[in-house]
Design a protein around this motif. Structure first.
Motif, short mmCIF file in Angstrom:
data_model
loop_
_atom_site.label_atom_id
_atom_site.label_comp_id
_atom_site.label_asym_id
_atom_site.label_seq_id
_atom_site.Cartn_x
_atom_site.Cartn_y
_atom_site.Cartn_z
N TYR A 128 0.85 -1.19 0.00
CA TYR A 128 0.00 0.00 0.00
C TYR A 128 0.89 1.24 0.00
N THR A 129 0.43 2.26 -0.69
CA THR A 129 1.12 3.55 -0.71
C THR A 129 0.16 4.63 -0.24
N PHE A 130 0.63 5.49 0.64
CA PHE A 130 -0.17 6.64 1.06
C PHE A 130 0.73 7.87 1.02
N TYR A 131 0.10 9.04 0.80
CA TYR A 131 0.89 10.24 0.58
C TYR A 131 0.16 11.47 1.08
N ASP A 132 0.90 12.56 1.15
CA ASP A 132 0.37 13.85 1.55
C ASP A 132 -0.58 14.35 0.46
N PRO A 133 -1.87 14.54 0.77
CA PRO A 133 -2.82 14.98 -0.26
C PRO A 133 -2.43 16.27 -0.96
N GLU A 134 -1.60 17.10 -0.33
CA GLU A 134 -1.17 18.34 -0.97
C GLU A 134 -0.31 18.07 -2.21
N TYR A 135 0.21 16.86 -2.33
CA TYR A 135 1.07 16.50 -3.45
C TYR A 135 0.35 15.62 -4.47
N GLU A 136 -0.96 15.67 -4.48
CA GLU A 136 -1.74 14.81 -5.36
C GLU A 136 -1.36 14.98 -6.83
N ALA A 137 -1.06 16.20 -7.25
CA ALA A 137 -0.77 16.47 -8.66
C ALA A 137 0.51 15.79 -9.14
N ARG A 138 1.32 15.28 -8.24
CA ARG A 138 2.59 14.66 -8.62
C ARG A 138 2.45 13.17 -8.98
N SER A 139 1.25 12.61 -8.89
CA SER A 139 1.04 11.19 -9.23
C SER A 139 1.97 10.30 -8.42
N LEU A 140 1.95 10.48 -7.10
CA LEU A 140 2.90 9.77 -6.25
C LEU A 140 2.62 8.27 -6.18
N GLY A 141 1.36 7.85 -6.42
CA GLY A 141 1.09 6.42 -6.48
C GLY A 141 1.84 5.76 -7.61
N THR A 142 1.80 6.40 -8.78
CA THR A 142 2.55 5.91 -9.94
C THR A 142 4.05 5.96 -9.66
N TYR A 143 4.51 7.06 -9.10
CA TYR A 143 5.93 7.21 -8.81
C TYR A 143 6.40 6.14 -7.83
N ALA A 144 5.57 5.77 -6.87
CA ALA A 144 5.94 4.74 -5.91
C ALA A 144 6.12 3.39 -6.60
N ILE A 145 5.23 3.04 -7.53
CA ILE A 145 5.38 1.77 -8.24
C ILE A 145 6.65 1.78 -9.09
N LEU A 146 6.91 2.87 -9.77
CA LEU A 146 8.13 2.96 -10.58
C LEU A 146 9.37 2.84 -9.70
N THR A 147 9.31 3.41 -8.50
CA THR A 147 10.43 3.28 -7.57
C THR A 147 10.56 1.85 -7.07
N GLN A 148 9.44 1.19 -6.79
CA GLN A 148 9.48 -0.20 -6.35
C GLN A 148 10.05 -1.12 -7.44
N LEU A 149 9.80 -0.79 -8.68
CA LEU A 149 10.41 -1.55 -9.77
C LEU A 149 11.92 -1.35 -9.79
N GLN A 150 12.38 -0.13 -9.56
CA GLN A 150 13.82 0.11 -9.44
C GLN A 150 14.41 -0.67 -8.27
N LEU A 151 13.69 -0.66 -7.16
CA LEU A 151 14.17 -1.36 -5.97
C LEU A 151 14.21 -2.87 -6.20
N THR A 152 13.23 -3.39 -6.94
CA THR A 152 13.23 -4.82 -7.27
C THR A 152 14.53 -5.20 -7.96
N LEU A 153 14.96 -4.41 -8.93
CA LEU A 153 16.22 -4.67 -9.62
C LEU A 153 17.41 -4.48 -8.70
N ARG A 154 17.38 -3.41 -7.91
CA ARG A 154 18.50 -3.12 -7.03
C ARG A 154 18.73 -4.24 -6.01
#
Length: 237
Positions: free
Chosen positions: A168-194
């Motif tokens: 699960y990913t949760f974030y500061d609602p003030e940053y909603e425009a940054r698509s942080l849910g998507t960014y978290a998955i892309l980061t988790q994919l990087q971490l998977t490789l790392r």
């Protein structure tokens, strides 16, 4: 897993939380031998999912809409939209932590109150947070996302011998425009490789549910259909 017996229970039928015109039942793991990182990875491969200490899988006789979805991190190709999300958040830093922090719940509470007041997790409470995300037998890692020195998001992630599972990913609602849910998955994919793992599991893809069908945008991916993992597509811009 097909030839290995499991001790499971089954829940009563109740209204589906994803498709209101359907009813759902869940198989719930009762076999303590599989409550390990290695055992859970086998269960992920068979379509199970963790919620707190519990491990479950849909068992609906009239519906097969819930399909487990995973991504082979080495094969993943970000779309143009996903590359824009990465660029938009190039000023975000992240780090790993292996223990829960009080600041996480404060962020979770604000997120649920402002983003999911119409959902089953509202109103939030710390006991509900613990029962949903934490586990006595599998300690998740917490990916902390910072804008400057401000914690703006947390991605709770399970680690098994050959894969990661996005809890699960949760974030500061003030940053909603940054698509942080998507960014978290892309980061988790990087971490998977790392971390030298192969797959990132994203839970259940439900094509008919707007809140659950976003996972199909990560390509290529695999879905579990009739006990077989089937690969879907290449990324298209």
């Amino acid at each position: 897993m097909n030839s290995t017996p499991l001790r499971v229970g089954i829940t009563p039928s109740h209204t589906c939380s994803y498709l209101p015109d359907q009813y759902e039942q869940l198989i719930v793991l009762m076999d303590e031998n599989y409550r390990t990182a290695t055992g859970y990875e086998l269960l992920l491969q068979a379509g199970f999912r963790r919620s707190g200490n519990d491990v479950y899988r849909p068992h609906c006789t009239q519906c097969s809409a819930c399909q487990s979805l995973r991504i082979n991190a080495a094969e993943f190709e970000p779309s143009r939209k996903q590359r824009r999300v990465l660029h938009k958040n190039s000023d975000i830093s992240w780090q790993l932590n292996d223990t829960d922090k009080p600041v996480y719940y404060a962020l979770y509470e604000r997120y649920i109150n402002q983003r999911h007041a119409d959902g089953s997790m509202y109103p939030p409470s710390y006991s509900q947070y613990k029962q949903f995300l934490l586990s006595d037998w599998l300690k998740p890692v917490f990916i902390e996302f910072y804008h400057g020195e401000k914690l703006i998001a947390v991605a709770v992630t399970d680690v098994t011998p050959h894969s990661l599972s996005a809890m699960y990913t949760f974030y500061d609602p003030e940053y909603e425009a940054r698509s942080l849910g998507t960014y978290a998955i892309l980061t988790q994919l990087q971490l998977t490789l790392r971390m030298g793992r192969t797959y990132l599991y994203l839970g259940y893809q439900v094509d008919g549910c707007r809140k659950m069908n976003y996972k199909s945008g990560y390509l290529p991916h695999e879905r579990l259909e009739n006990k077989v993992w089937k690969k879907y597509g290449i990324t298209t811009d």
